[in-house]
Write a protein that holds these residues in place. Structure first.
Motif: not given
Length: 419
Positions: A108, A111-112, A114-115, A246, A250, A253-254, A311, A352, A355
């Protein structure tokens, strides 16, 4: 024997082509995905060498290498394996945690981190596809953060109104700052690199001034250049609870990745973008307004970069923000876009990966005492090899792309008689 017969004989005498399976294998080995994976492997090897050279245990053991060489190799293995295990524990899953909920905090965190990188990479990649080089991510993020932050702490509204309004304000701020670049390029022909660099400074000093000015972005009663805390109704909610960093950014961004994929591959505007990026002169002859495409591309690119700023400022940080809210993400996004080869899903994966490097780098530094700068070196080397595919092919002895793969069996000359 006639000339045509001699040509036919020479062609028949040539080395036959390799089987279809060999040709397919050559195409796979020269694909961008394989080149990227090999570049990552080389970078990790180079990172291992740097870790070994900087480790105190290795340096101590190497002082008596000729007396007991095994100690040096053991120290190298312990240093490198310990560093990369710490990287895995900090980025993917921490096996040292007693519970599964505690172990997955690592992914997590990845991913945080990577956002904003994914959002920024999408922005840079989209501009690349149109033939533009958007290095104004810092300025676009700062303007977006200022707009979203101001809405986030200035209005007391229900969350279902306040949060979307703050997000839209951030997207609009980034789109405005990027649109200025597109308009000036289309109107005056000014180069977007110069424009974005200059606007980065304008945005930084503008936000810094607003953070020092009461009534604008500065917190009331504060002497520090910092904004008030974002109201809870404008904070992006955490996805898996308060113990994880997270947040819903996220998910945004998806959605942005899907939107960019649809835009570039399924829409008429995306077709025009790609046409202008391939050959603006041919696109102009075909009736496409190149100037309009430049403006729209920078508006959308700025909005995506604004999402990175949103973000950052509306994430789990509720204590206000400063002029360093961009955290260098605007420039890191360039490397993410390069690694992802400016494709939406490639950029998503690259974000990712970076990240994971960022989250795991902190774990390496805390657990093994490895300088976090080594992770930055690994990231830089990845981009270096991505930009030089022939170097990767030469290291791994891959066939050249487009070259005809031939059998190594000796050729047989076929005799042709003239009629």
């Amino acid at each position: 024997m006639s000339d045509d017969t001699q040509t036919t004989a020479a062609k028949d005498a040539g080395t036959p082509e390799a089987p279809r399976a060999n040709q397919l294998a050559a195409q796979i080995m020269n694909s961008s995905t394989v080149i990227t994976v090999l570049a990552i492997i080389i970078s990790l090897v180079i990172g291992a060498v740097l870790i070994a050279f900087t480790d105190e245990g290795v340096q101590k053991a190497s002082s008596y290498f000729f007396a007991r060489p095994g100690d040096t190799f053991t120290a190298i293995w312990n240093a490198v394996s310990g560093a990369y295990i710490a990287l895995f524990n900090g980025a993917i899953y921490n096996f040292n945690r007693p519970t599964f909920a505690g172990g997955i905090k690592s992914i997590t965190d990845t991913l945080h981190h990577a956002t904003p990188l994914i959002a920024g990479g999408l922005a840079v990649g989209l501009a690349f596809r149109v033939g533009l080089f958007n290095i104004g991510g810092r300025g676009q993020m700062l303007i977006a953060a200022g707009a979203a932050g101001w809405v986030g702490f200035s209005f007391h509204l229900p969350i279902w109104i306040h949060l979307p309004l703050a997000i839209l304000a951030g997207l609009a701020g980034g789109a405005l700052w990027g649109g200025i670049v597109g308009y000036l390029k289309a109107r005056t022909g000014a180069h977007e690199v110069i424009l974005t660099i200059m606007l980065n400074y304008v945005a930084f000093y503008l936000i810094a001034w607003m953070l020092r000015t009461p009534g604008l972005l500065q917190a009331p009663g504060s002497v520090n250049p910092k904004s008030p805390a974002i109201l809870p109704s404008a904070v992006l909610p955490p996805i898996f609870g308060d113990r994880y960093e997270l947040h819903a950014g996220f998910i945004l961004v998806i959605i942005a990745t899907i939107f960019v994929w649809w835009l570039m591959n399924r829409s008429s505007l995306g077709f025009k973008f790609r046409a202008v990026g391939e050959n603006p002169n041919a696109a102009r002859v075909a009736g496409i307004s190149v100037k309009a495409m430049y403006v729209w591309a920078m508006i959308i690119s700025g909005a995506l970069m604004g999402l990175a700023g949103v973000s950052q400022v509306l994430g789990t940080i509720t204590t206000g923000f400063s002029s360093g809210i961009d955290a260098g993400i605007g420039f890191d996004a360039i490397t993410v876009a390069l690694l992802g080869r400016s494709t939406p899903w490639g950029t998503f994966a690259a974000g990712i990966l970076f990240g994971a490097f960022k989250a795991g780098g902190y774990a390496m530094q805390a657990g093994q005492g490895i300088p976090v700068d080594i992770v930055l070196v690994v990231q830089s080397v990845i981009v270096l090899f991505i930009a030089a595919p022939p170097l990767v092919r030469s290291i791994f002895f891959l066939p050249k792309p487009g070259g005809r793969t031939k059998r190594s069996t000796p050729s047989i000359t076929k005799e042709v008689t003239a009629k």
